[in-house]
Design an enzyme around this catalytic site. Structure first.
Site, PDB file in Angstrom:
ATOM      1  N   CYS A 132      15.714  -6.521   5.878  1.00  0.00           N
ATOM      2  CA  CYS A 132      15.018  -7.797   6.036  1.00  0.00           C
ATOM      3  C   CYS A 132      15.121  -8.527   4.699  1.00  0.00           C
ATOM      4  O   CYS A 132      14.714  -7.993   3.674  1.00  0.00           O
ATOM      5  CB  CYS A 132      13.550  -7.563   6.380  1.00  0.00           C
ATOM      6  SG  CYS A 132      12.556  -9.078   6.319  1.00  0.00           S
ATOM      7  N   CYS A 177      12.411 -13.174   2.706  1.00  0.00           N
ATOM      8  CA  CYS A 177      11.828 -13.874   1.552  1.00  0.00           C
ATOM      9  C   CYS A 177      12.886 -14.716   0.836  1.00  0.00           C
ATOM     10  O   CYS A 177      12.552 -15.657   0.118  1.00  0.00           O
ATOM     11  CB  CYS A 177      11.139 -12.897   0.603  1.00  0.00           C
ATOM     12  SG  CYS A 177      12.079 -11.433   0.188  1.00  0.00           S
ATOM     13  N   ASP A 227      14.787 -10.347 -15.487  1.00  0.00           N
ATOM     14  CA  ASP A 227      13.625  -9.913 -14.695  1.00  0.00           C
ATOM     15  C   ASP A 227      14.034  -9.827 -13.236  1.00  0.00           C
ATOM     16  O   ASP A 227      15.130 -10.257 -12.860  1.00  0.00           O
ATOM     17  CB  ASP A 227      12.447 -10.893 -14.882  1.00  0.00           C
ATOM     18  CG  ASP A 227      11.094 -10.223 -14.591  1.00  0.00           C
ATOM     19  OD1 ASP A 227      11.072  -9.029 -14.198  1.00  0.00           O
ATOM     20  OD2 ASP A 227      10.058 -10.896 -14.761  1.00  0.00           O
ATOM     21  N   ASP A 228      13.128  -9.291 -12.407  1.00  0.00           N
ATOM     22  CA  ASP A 228      13.491  -9.106 -10.987  1.00  0.00           C
ATOM     23  C   ASP A 228      13.279 -10.370 -10.163  1.00  0.00           C
ATOM     24  O   ASP A 228      14.084 -10.679  -9.289  1.00  0.00           O
ATOM     25  CB  ASP A 228      12.690  -7.955 -10.370  1.00  0.00           C
ATOM     26  CG  ASP A 228      11.227  -8.304 -10.228  1.00  0.00           C
ATOM     27  OD1 ASP A 228      10.583  -8.589 -11.244  1.00  0.00           O
ATOM     28  OD2 ASP A 228      10.733  -8.335  -9.091  1.00  0.00           O
ATOM     29  N   CYS A 272      12.838  -3.307   4.190  1.00  0.00           N
ATOM     30  CA  CYS A 272      12.426  -4.346   3.235  1.00  0.00           C
ATOM     31  C   CYS A 272      13.276  -4.266   1.967  1.00  0.00           C
ATOM     32  O   CYS A 272      13.213  -3.285   1.227  1.00  0.00           O
ATOM     33  CB  CYS A 272      10.957  -4.148   2.903  1.00  0.00           C
ATOM     34  SG  CYS A 272      10.409  -5.174   1.529  1.00  0.00           S
ATOM     35  N   CYS A 332       0.863  -1.174   0.000  1.00  0.00           N
ATOM     36  CA  CYS A 332       0.000   0.000   0.000  1.00  0.00           C
ATOM     37  C   CYS A 332       0.900   1.224   0.000  1.00  0.00           C
ATOM     38  O   CYS A 332       2.105   1.114   0.206  1.00  0.00           O
ATOM     39  CB  CYS A 332      -0.837   0.063   1.279  1.00  0.00           C
ATOM     40  SG  CYS A 332      -1.942  -1.343   1.504  1.00  0.00           S
ATOM     41  N   SER A 367       9.433  -4.607 -14.808  1.00  0.00           N
ATOM     42  CA  SER A 367      10.189  -4.945 -13.598  1.00  0.00           C
ATOM     43  C   SER A 367      11.660  -5.253 -13.861  1.00  0.00           C
ATOM     44  O   SER A 367      12.485  -5.124 -12.963  1.00  0.00           O
ATOM     45  CB  SER A 367       9.516  -6.123 -12.897  1.00  0.00           C
ATOM     46  OG  SER A 367       9.193  -7.117 -13.845  1.00  0.00           O
ATOM     47  N   CYS A 412       6.067 -13.327   2.643  1.00  0.00           N
ATOM     48  CA  CYS A 412       6.369 -12.157   3.469  1.00  0.00           C
ATOM     49  C   CYS A 412       5.231 -11.963   4.463  1.00  0.00           C
ATOM     50  O   CYS A 412       4.066 -12.105   4.107  1.00  0.00           O
ATOM     51  CB  CYS A 412       6.501 -10.920   2.580  1.00  0.00           C
ATOM     52  SG  CYS A 412       6.752  -9.410   3.533  1.00  0.00           S
TER      53      CYS A 412
HETATM   54  P1  AMP Z   1       5.460 -15.497 -11.288  1.00  0.00           P
HETATM   55  O1  AMP Z   1       4.721 -15.924 -12.471  1.00  0.00           O
HETATM   56  O2  AMP Z   1       4.619 -15.745 -10.083  1.00  0.00           O
HETATM   57  O3  AMP Z   1       6.799 -16.101 -11.185  1.00  0.00           O
HETATM   58  O4  AMP Z   1       5.602 -13.908 -11.358  1.00  0.00           O
HETATM   59  C1  AMP Z   1       6.816 -13.237 -11.494  1.00  0.00           C
HETATM   60  C2  AMP Z   1       6.562 -11.809 -11.886  1.00  0.00           C
HETATM   61  O5  AMP Z   1       5.735 -11.159 -10.897  1.00  0.00           O
HETATM   62  C3  AMP Z   1       7.840 -10.997 -11.997  1.00  0.00           C
HETATM   63  O6  AMP Z   1       7.853 -10.384 -13.265  1.00  0.00           O
HETATM   64  C4  AMP Z   1       7.757  -9.957 -10.920  1.00  0.00           C
HETATM   65  O7  AMP Z   1       8.091  -8.685 -11.411  1.00  0.00           O
HETATM   66  C5  AMP Z   1       6.328  -9.949 -10.461  1.00  0.00           C
HETATM   67  N1  AMP Z   1       6.267  -9.929  -8.985  1.00  0.00           N
HETATM   68  C6  AMP Z   1       7.190 -10.292  -8.123  1.00  0.00           C
HETATM   69  N2  AMP Z   1       6.751 -10.184  -6.851  1.00  0.00           N
HETATM   70  C7  AMP Z   1       5.503  -9.725  -6.918  1.00  0.00           C
HETATM   71  C8  AMP Z   1       4.506  -9.406  -5.969  1.00  0.00           C
HETATM   72  N3  AMP Z   1       4.721  -9.535  -4.668  1.00  0.00           N
HETATM   73  N4  AMP Z   1       3.317  -8.944  -6.417  1.00  0.00           N
HETATM   74  C9  AMP Z   1       3.086  -8.820  -7.709  1.00  0.00           C
HETATM   75  N5  AMP Z   1       3.980  -9.124  -8.678  1.00  0.00           N
HETATM   76  C10 AMP Z   1       5.181  -9.565  -8.288  1.00  0.00           C
END
Ligand code: AMP
Length: 478
Positions: free
Chosen positions: A441, A444, A352-353, A243, A2, A290, A390
């Protein structure tokens, strides 16, 4: 997940808050709301939806008052109810009080029980209501004392703003999980989750924004007619727990969060990732949005040219608010498309992140291979393996749904169909936020939860209650 904003000292405080919330929209898309105080009364306007629709300027202009707080809330699939939207407002013996909250109370069950035992009642499922109830139940004389009392009881994680008829107050948890900054813009004091809100207000008001400082862990700050008063309510200093995910994904790249430029941290993560990965490839393709800054860093350090070969449809919002899994699954196909001639017959490194459940990455890899006709598809992720949920304010799925809690790197690689898969190391993550590494922290990535251990908050299934428990991040968010 938020954002909170507070403004004191401008006649159109609600309009300022609205504009700041619009800059913080990425932190929550479910609902938006504003509470404004005019010295004798507090009024709230809130609706489900994005700031632009939920807070029409024509309505917000009617909210007169020189102090205001605001909130945007992260979406959940089932609880998109206006009752859950913030600010929450109540009237109690101490007067009117409104609250906005970024974070997640780690001991919701225990705290709710305490409130109920004191004959409190709850109207929402939001943990934030606990703060209001506790505030109403305390018999302390001053605003500071009341906030100190509830701060002590709530433990973590909270970055909260309170509004009385004539004061704005800030309550930060003792660990400083969630970011909160104080700025000055002309005669107005502004508090915001991220500094990009100050830049936005600078643009709107034509007055220079001055980022004064971060709100410190365990601080209570009151802003009223007598000026700003800051006190610490912590008995003993605790180990900070900023975080790390704010840097990896959550904050906007143009923000300064926890004293670091977010864009720089991401770029550094990408540079360090390139050293770990050492893949021979023809092009680096960041996954928008991202992976953008890590992708730039990766290309710089590896010497591999960057190509913006994935196009994101800018007219599709963050589709993770869609409650239907089937829609969410298709979302990525609709949202991202490859520029085929840039990819065709190339060895591609996708940056990607994070990989959370693995569904997004698998679809993107397949698309780059099948539609883009890439020769090889390598994946490089700027953070380490996400192995724990988390409990401090970021919405991640339950642990068993996290692909890295079930599989090792090689198994994940096979699952997403990539030719190779590289994750960053924890050491590199620390290096990117140096010299404050020990103040973060990283639970995760480590599954170490010292606070849950300290307060004995592990339940039968090993986890405490979370506000949005079980809600997954949407695969196409980015
Ligand atoms: P997934 O398909 O679940 O592996 O989604 C990975 C993607 O979700 C990555 O491109 C991240 O940028 C994005 N992501 C990572 N953490 C979160 C989060 N807490 N909420 C929403 N999107 C996220």
């Amino acid at each position: 997940m938020c954002a909170v904003v507070g403004v004191h000292g401008t006649p159109d405080a609600a309009i300022w808050v609205r504009r700041a919330l619009s800059a913080l929209q990425h932190r929550g898309q479910e609902s938006a709301g504003i509470a404004v105080a005019d010295g004798s009364d507090i009024r709230v306007f809130k609706q489900v939806g994005l700031v632009s629709q939920a807070l029409p300027e024509s309505e917000i202009l009617k909210l007169n008052g020189s102090i205001a707080i605001g909130h945007v809330r992260y979406s959940t699939a089932g609880k998109n109810r206006i009752e859950e939207a913030q600010p929450l407002l109540t009237e109690c013996y101490h007067g009117m009080i409104a609250v906005v909250h970024n974070g997640n109370l780690i001991d919701q069950r225990g705290l709710k029980r305490e409130v109920l035992m004191m004959n409190g009642t709850f109207q929402t499922t939001s943990d934030t209501e606990i703060a209001l109830q506790m505030y109403a139940q305390t018999n302390k004389k001053t605003l500071d004392e009341r906030l100190k009392r509830i701060g002590e009881r709530m433990k973590a994680a909270f970055a909260m703003l309170f509004l009385t008829e004539n004061q704005l107050a800030i309550l930060q948890d003792p660990y400083g999980f969630r970011p909160l900054m104080i700025g000055q813009i002309g005669s107005a004091t502004v508090i915001a989750s991220e500094s990009c809100a100050f830049t936005q207000l600078e643009q709107m008001s034509g007055q220079e924004a001055d980022c004064i400082r971060d709100v410190l862990p365990g601080e209570i700050i009151t802003v009223g007619q007598d000026g700003i008063k800051a006190t610490s309510w912590m008995d003993i200093p605790r180990q900070r727990q900023r975080c790390i995910f704010e840097h990896v994904y959550f904050s906007r790249p143009d923000s300064i969060t926890f004293g670091h430029r977010v864009q720089k941290v991401r770029r550094k993560l990408g540079q360090l990732l390139a050293d770990v990965s050492k893949i021979n490839a023809d092009i680096v393709v960041p996954i928008p949005n991202s992976g953008i800054h890590a992708g730039i860093g990766y290309a710089e350090a590896s010497g591999i040219p960057i190509e913006w070969a994935l196009v994101r449809n800018q007219y599709i919002g963050r589709t993770f608010i869609d409650p239907l899994q089937s829609h969410r699954d298709n979302g990525v196909v609709e949202k991202l498309l490859p520029i085929v001639h840039l990819i065709e017959d190339k060895r591609v490194v996708l940056v990607d992140d994070s990989i959370v459940r693995g569904t997004t990455t698998r679809k993107i890899v397949r698309m780059v291979r099948e539609v883009g006709k890439a020769r090889e598809v390598h994946v490089a992720i700027s953070c380490p393996l996400t192995i724990s949920s988390c409990f401090y304010g970021i919405d991640t799925p339950r642990r068993e749904e996290l692909i890295a809690s079930r599989m090792n790197v090689e198994e994940i690689r096979a699952q997403i169909g990539a030719d190779s898969l590289t994750y960053n190391t924890l050491e590199n993550l620390f290096a990117a936020v140096s010299p404050f590494a020990q103040e973060y922290c990283t639970s995760c990535y480590t599954n170490a939860h010292p606070l849950l251990d300290k307060f004995n908050l592990h339940t039968d299934n090993g986890y405490p209650e979370r506000r949005h428990d079980g809600i997954q991040p949407h695969p196409t968010q980015g």
